[in-house]
Design a protein around this motif. Structure first.
Motif, PDB file in Angstrom:
ATOM      1  N   CYS A  61      78.519  26.000  29.856  1.00 49.48           N
ATOM      2  CA  CYS A  61      77.902  25.953  28.530  1.00 49.48           C
ATOM      3  C   CYS A  61      78.622  26.931  27.599  1.00 49.48           C
ATOM      4  O   CYS A  61      78.877  28.078  27.974  1.00 49.48           O
ATOM      5  CB  CYS A  61      76.423  26.295  28.623  1.00 49.48           C
ATOM      6  N   CYS A  64      77.131  30.582  26.787  1.00 45.81           N
ATOM      7  CA  CYS A  64      76.646  31.415  27.887  1.00 45.81           C
ATOM      8  C   CYS A  64      77.679  32.436  28.379  1.00 45.81           C
ATOM      9  O   CYS A  64      78.844  32.107  28.583  1.00 45.81           O
ATOM     10  CB  CYS A  64      76.258  30.520  29.059  1.00 45.81           C
ATOM     11  N   ASN A 154      65.104  25.145  29.953  1.00 46.81           N
ATOM     12  CA  ASN A 154      65.552  25.209  28.560  1.00 46.81           C
ATOM     13  C   ASN A 154      66.247  23.929  28.096  1.00 46.81           C
ATOM     14  O   ASN A 154      67.066  23.374  28.809  1.00 46.81           O
ATOM     15  CB  ASN A 154      66.504  26.396  28.365  1.00 46.81           C
ATOM     16  N   GLU A 156      67.839  24.177  25.199  1.00 50.15           N
ATOM     17  CA  GLU A 156      68.972  24.945  24.675  1.00 50.15           C
ATOM     18  C   GLU A 156      69.411  24.610  23.252  1.00 50.15           C
ATOM     19  O   GLU A 156      69.692  25.517  22.461  1.00 50.15           O
ATOM     20  CB  GLU A 156      70.197  24.844  25.603  1.00 50.15           C
ATOM     21  N   THR A 157      69.533  23.346  22.912  1.00 49.86           N
ATOM     22  CA  THR A 157      69.960  23.027  21.545  1.00 49.86           C
ATOM     23  C   THR A 157      69.527  21.605  21.209  1.00 49.86           C
ATOM     24  O   THR A 157      68.869  20.952  22.025  1.00 49.86           O
ATOM     25  CB  THR A 157      71.495  23.172  21.392  1.00 49.86           C
ATOM     26  N   TYR A 162      74.915  18.593  22.026  1.00 47.13           N
ATOM     27  CA  TYR A 162      75.085  18.714  23.477  1.00 47.13           C
ATOM     28  C   TYR A 162      76.543  18.639  23.926  1.00 47.13           C
ATOM     29  O   TYR A 162      77.012  19.465  24.710  1.00 47.13           O
ATOM     30  CB  TYR A 162      74.232  17.670  24.209  1.00 47.13           C
ATOM     31  N   ARG A 166      76.686  22.082  25.444  1.00 50.49           N
ATOM     32  CA  ARG A 166      76.135  21.977  26.799  1.00 50.49           C
ATOM     33  C   ARG A 166      76.640  20.696  27.466  1.00 50.49           C
ATOM     34  O   ARG A 166      75.878  19.837  27.867  1.00 50.49           O
ATOM     35  CB  ARG A 166      74.614  21.929  26.653  1.00 50.49           C
ATOM     36  N   PHE A 194      65.095  26.976  23.053  1.00 48.21           N
ATOM     37  CA  PHE A 194      66.403  26.633  22.489  1.00 48.21           C
ATOM     38  C   PHE A 194      66.831  27.655  21.460  1.00 48.21           C
ATOM     39  O   PHE A 194      66.020  28.467  20.994  1.00 48.21           O
ATOM     40  CB  PHE A 194      66.405  25.217  21.899  1.00 48.21           C
ATOM     41  N   TYR A 225      71.106  32.121  18.099  1.00 45.44           N
ATOM     42  CA  TYR A 225      72.276  32.215  18.992  1.00 45.44           C
ATOM     43  C   TYR A 225      73.110  33.424  18.579  1.00 45.44           C
ATOM     44  O   TYR A 225      73.443  33.590  17.405  1.00 45.44           O
ATOM     45  CB  TYR A 225      73.159  30.963  18.902  1.00 45.44           C
ATOM     46  N   ARG A 266      64.039  35.219  23.302  1.00 42.83           N
ATOM     47  CA  ARG A 266      64.833  34.595  24.362  1.00 42.83           C
ATOM     48  C   ARG A 266      63.881  33.955  25.362  1.00 42.83           C
ATOM     49  O   ARG A 266      62.681  34.251  25.363  1.00 42.83           O
ATOM     50  CB  ARG A 266      65.700  35.643  25.059  1.00 42.83           C
ATOM     51  N   SER A 267      64.399  33.152  26.292  1.00 48.95           N
ATOM     52  CA  SER A 267      63.559  32.358  27.189  1.00 48.95           C
ATOM     53  C   SER A 267      62.445  33.167  27.838  1.00 48.95           C
ATOM     54  O   SER A 267      61.307  32.757  27.873  1.00 48.95           O
ATOM     55  CB  SER A 267      64.390  31.773  28.323  1.00 48.95           C
TER      56      SER A 267
END
Ligand code: SF4
Length: 285
Positions: A61, A64, A154, A156-157, A162, A166, A194, A225, A266-267
């Motif tokens: 990703c 990350c 997640n 994520e976006t 994608y 990702r 996300f 982000y 964050r998550s």
């Protein structure tokens, strides 16, 4: 130049060292591996997110900071080490995540199950932030049957990003993971998260919140982000706090029990605070 709402006072490092001393050197935290901006704050409160199944991921990703490549051997003593560390840190609510292990038949589900059971045996509540296990229901069942309190996966976006952000994941597959967990076990909270500031439009964020609500997601986290290093993708923009407030309002107006939305969210940020939040029973999920 970072806008003022992204300037953060980092607490002194004493507690970082104390925590690191308490942790077996072979124990990983996503806080350190992903270079999370909240590390100082969370460690100063003795909260952290353990990372299992090694420190090397089989996916790539773009956002990350975790190392990608040939994954490490599974440490079979890891479940007990983490349970002992959580106890030593006095944690009541423990968050566990992992790299993605597409190299493993079960994607690491059995190892997750052993970690959850070792923590449950110590009377601790567990949130697991899981990979998509390539959508495998048998792997998801293994994790669900270990009875964590929260299963987080997640998104994520937004789907239009994608392929860039990702590429080895699939938006619909991730939604199906959350849907399957909620259909299989209503008493487990589901959660997803996300990032924004990657080039998404506001309407796309609203559409993702609708999709997450549709699959019965109880909690959602939305954060800015921030690149983990100079070599990572640059943010397209810094989303202002008032926009994060709009996302929270919209998500909760759909019936999502709690939307945590803000630049530094964050998550697993303040994850334990979600427990005890009243969760309305979902029609048909
Ligand atoms: S799957 Fe997770 S750990 Fe692996 S690169 Fe993507 S975000 Fe990082």
């Amino acid at each position: 130049m970072l806008p003022s709402f992204l300037i953060k006072r980092i607490p002194k490092g004493e507690n970082l060292k104390k925590i690191r001393k308490l942790l077996d050197p072979s124990i990983h935290t996503v806080c350190e591996s992903a270079k999370c901006p909240n590390l100082g704050e969370c460690f100063s409160k003795s909260t952290l997110t353990f990372m299992v199944l090694g420190n090397v991921c089989t996916r790539n990703c773009a956002f990350c900071g975790i190392e990608k490549g040939k994954p490490e051997e599974i440490d079979l003593d890891e479940p007990q080490k983490i349970a002992n560390a959580a106890e030593a840190l006095g944690l009541k609510f423990v968050v566990v995540t992992s790299v993605t292990r597409d190299d493993l038949e079960d994607g690491g589900a059995n190892h997750f199950s052993k970690v959850i059971r070792a923590l449950n045996d110590k009377g601790l509540q567990v949130e697991v932030l899981i990979p998509d296990f390539k959508g495998s229901h048998s792997s998801l069942d293994i994790v669900i049957n270990a009875n964590p309190r929260v299963i987080n996966h997640n998104i994520e976006t937004v789907p239009s990003l994608y392929s860039k952000i990702r590429p080895m994941a699939d938006y619909q597959r991730s939604l199906k993971v959350l849907k399957y967990v909620k259909e299989r076990e209503k008493n487990i909270y589901t959660k997803s998260g996300f990032m924004v500031g990657l080039g998404e439009r506001e309407q796309e964020v609203f559409d993702v919140l609708k999709d997450l609500r549709e699959v019965g997601t109880d909690f959602v986290t939305i954060g800015q982000y921030l690149p983990p290093s100079r070599n990572h993708l640059k943010p397209q923009r810094y989303v202002p706090p008032e926009e994060f407030d709009r996302y929270k309002e919209f998500g909760e107006s759909l019936g999502i029990a709690k939307v945590f939305s803000g630049p530094f969210v964050r998550s697993s940020y303040q994850a334990e605070e979600l427990i005890g939040v009243e969760v309305p029973r979902h029609q048909g999920t």
